[in-house]
Design an enzyme around this catalytic site. Structure first.
Site, mmCIF file in Angstrom:
data_model
loop_
_atom_site.group_PDB
_atom_site.id
_atom_site.type_symbol
_atom_site.label_atom_id
_atom_site.label_comp_id
_atom_site.label_asym_id
_atom_site.label_seq_id
_atom_site.Cartn_x
_atom_site.Cartn_y
_atom_site.Cartn_z
ATOM 1 N N THR A 40 1.051 -1.138 -0.495
ATOM 2 C CA THR A 40 0.153 -0.040 0.347
ATOM 3 C C THR A 40 0.712 1.249 0.078
ATOM 4 O O THR A 40 0.994 2.621 -0.667
ATOM 5 C CB THR A 40 -1.010 0.000 1.068
ATOM 6 O OG1 THR A 40 -1.813 -1.656 1.375
ATOM 7 C CG2 THR A 40 -1.719 1.166 1.193
ATOM 8 N N HIS A 43 1.940 1.775 -3.506
ATOM 9 C CA HIS A 43 0.756 2.595 -4.389
ATOM 10 C C HIS A 43 0.896 4.437 -4.186
ATOM 11 O O HIS A 43 0.221 4.381 -5.086
ATOM 12 C CB HIS A 43 -0.598 1.643 -3.890
ATOM 13 C CG HIS A 43 -0.968 0.556 -4.355
ATOM 14 N ND1 HIS A 43 -0.801 0.274 -5.863
ATOM 15 C CD2 HIS A 43 -0.816 -0.592 -3.794
ATOM 16 C CE1 HIS A 43 -0.446 -1.710 -6.056
ATOM 17 N NE2 HIS A 43 -2.311 -1.868 -4.871
ATOM 18 N N HIS A 61 3.000 2.059 8.518
ATOM 19 C CA HIS A 61 1.894 1.717 9.402
ATOM 20 C C HIS A 61 2.333 0.118 10.505
ATOM 21 O O HIS A 61 1.347 -0.436 11.299
ATOM 22 C CB HIS A 61 0.028 1.560 8.590
ATOM 23 C CG HIS A 61 0.010 1.104 7.524
ATOM 24 N ND1 HIS A 61 0.442 0.874 6.001
ATOM 25 C CD2 HIS A 61 -0.114 -0.904 7.400
ATOM 26 C CE1 HIS A 61 0.532 0.377 5.449
ATOM 27 N NE2 HIS A 61 -0.130 -1.085 6.186
ATOM 28 N N GLU A 62 3.664 -0.241 9.479
ATOM 29 C CA GLU A 62 3.401 -1.455 10.039
ATOM 30 C C GLU A 62 4.505 -1.174 11.096
ATOM 31 O O GLU A 62 5.914 -0.743 10.823
ATOM 32 C CB GLU A 62 3.864 -2.713 8.700
ATOM 33 C CG GLU A 62 3.343 -2.831 7.933
ATOM 34 C CD GLU A 62 3.362 -3.745 6.823
ATOM 35 O OE1 GLU A 62 3.335 -4.423 6.362
ATOM 36 O OE2 GLU A 62 5.200 -4.119 6.677
ATOM 37 N N CYS A 94 -21.424 4.323 12.136
ATOM 38 C CA CYS A 94 -22.300 3.454 10.522
ATOM 39 C C CYS A 94 -22.533 2.963 10.713
ATOM 40 O O CYS A 94 -22.114 2.305 11.465
ATOM 41 C CB CYS A 94 -21.186 3.703 9.277
ATOM 42 S SG CYS A 94 -20.057 2.541 9.453
ATOM 43 N N CYS A 97 -20.192 -0.685 11.912
ATOM 44 C CA CYS A 97 -19.785 -0.596 13.269
ATOM 45 C C CYS A 97 -20.617 -0.795 14.573
ATOM 46 O O CYS A 97 -20.820 -1.622 14.324
ATOM 47 C CB CYS A 97 -19.302 0.853 13.481
ATOM 48 S SG CYS A 97 -17.133 1.674 12.875
ATOM 49 N N CYS A 105 -15.145 -0.036 8.848
ATOM 50 C CA CYS A 105 -16.009 0.665 9.163
ATOM 51 C C CYS A 105 -16.316 1.866 7.410
ATOM 52 O O CYS A 105 -14.853 2.048 6.598
ATOM 53 C CB CYS A 105 -15.300 2.128 10.021
ATOM 54 S SG CYS A 105 -15.996 3.280 10.354
#
Length: 347
Positions: A40, A43, A61-62, A94, A97, A105
């Site tokens: 990602t 990308h 995020h890792e 939402c 959720c 979400c």
């Protein structure tokens, strides 16, 4: 002043000073140790997600790291605690959720994509996103807990059980992790991968890997399953040919778990789905139980994530690391060291 790696525009990253923000109520300030670069992130680097990512954007995020400061009202955490982050912030209002599917979400904030990520020396996040790490787990290995949680979720979505025949199409980091998690669940696993380097790594990890360019994969599956076909296939390649293979290897009432992100619609053999009563399963992200299971699998050595780490680079060399990953097959996972303690190392 600290440093952060930022996405500026397509194929342009920089390393710039960043002013740490003090943790507010319910927040925790972290010192990221290691941050993995994933598909990602690539990308984003290529400019494919400019409609979603607001530049300049801090990626990543890792991760693994340690708590530095806790904000007002935060309990159970203190400076020095080893942690990783489940990088999801949902709205809890939402329809998804309310149905109990907070991880998908409909207004999800994926931290590191929709908001600032971990590729910086200080990072403030909600305390609710923290996942505790055992002190015995090296922080470089712990940076791979997040992709391992992806694999745990995928295997769970496909409901893989002991003794089932599983084909993983695509032997990149997530594909190998899916294969290892499926094997830990008792499945008999085969990996289909074009890259000789990745096939060799799979075999070194005790997996059987096939080359779709030279091997007759369908014939091998027939021989392996006594003509029945596989119970489960995971499509992790992101390629049209991978979709075809994943469908074709399945036996009657087989399950196809779609893991790869396909940026454009693909043709798919729906007659095969009708004729064999196949099931297509989408698998996206993870929940807290997936993360906790991933921590256990990595910490006890069931999943040997260290074998997937190709290189560790200092924060200032992160932009070059993105370019190195574009080469594909000979590189699996590059970690960015945010501590400043290393000048970069091959693993």
């Amino acid at each position: 002043m600290t440093l952060a790696v930022r996405y500026i525009s397509a194929r342009t990253l920089d390393t710039a000073p960043a002013e740490p923000s003090s943790p507010g109520p319910g927040e925790v300030e972290l010192a990221p140790a290691f941050v993995g670069i994933c598909g990602t992130d690539l990308h984003i680097f290529h400019g494919d997600m400019d409609a979603r990512v607001a530049a300049p954007a801090v990626l990543g995020h890792e991760m693994s790291g340690r708590v530095v400061r806790v904000g007002p009202g935060v309990e159970g955490w203190q400076p020095g605690d080893a942690v990783t982050v489940m990088p999801l912030r949902w709205d809890d209002t939402c329809p998804a959720c309310r149905a109990g599917h907070q991880h998908i979400c409909q207004r999800l904030d994926f931290i590191g994509i929709d908001s600032p990520g971990a590729m910086q020396q200080r990072w403030t996040v909600p305390a609710s996103t923290l996942i505790r790490l055992p002190d015995t787990l090296p922080l470089d290995r712990a940076a791979l807990v997040e992709p391992t949680a992806v694999a745990v979720h995928d295997v769970g979505r496909a409901k893989v059980t002991e003794g089932e025949k599983v084909v993983v199409v695509g032997g990149g980091p997530v594909g190998i992790l899916i294969a290892l998690v499926a094997r830990a669940a008792g499945a008999d696993v085969r990996v289909v991968e074009l890259s000789a380097h990745r096939r060799l790594l799979a075999e070194e990890l005790g997996l059987t890997a096939w080359d779709p360019a030279d091997d007759d994969v369908l014939a091998l599956v027939g021989e392996w399953t006594g003509g029945a076909g596989a119970d489960v296939a995971f499509e992790v390649s992101g390629a049209a040919g991978g979709v075809d293979t994943a469908v074709d290897v399945l036996g009657v009432r087989g399950r196809l778990c779609l893991v790869a992100i396909h940026p454009r619609p693909r043709e798919i053999n729906l007659h095969r789905f009708f004729w064999r009563e196949l099931t297509l399963i989408g698998a996206r992200l993870y929940d807290r139980s997936d993360f906790e299971r991933a921590v256990a699998l990595v910490a006890d050595g069931t999943i040997a994530v260290g074998r997937l780490i190709s290189k560790v680079v200092p924060l200032t060399e992160a932009p070059a690391a993105f370019e190195a990953l574009e080469g594909g097959g000979d590189v699996m996972k590059i970690l960015v060291d945010c501590t400043g303690d290393t000048q970069g190392a091959d693993v």
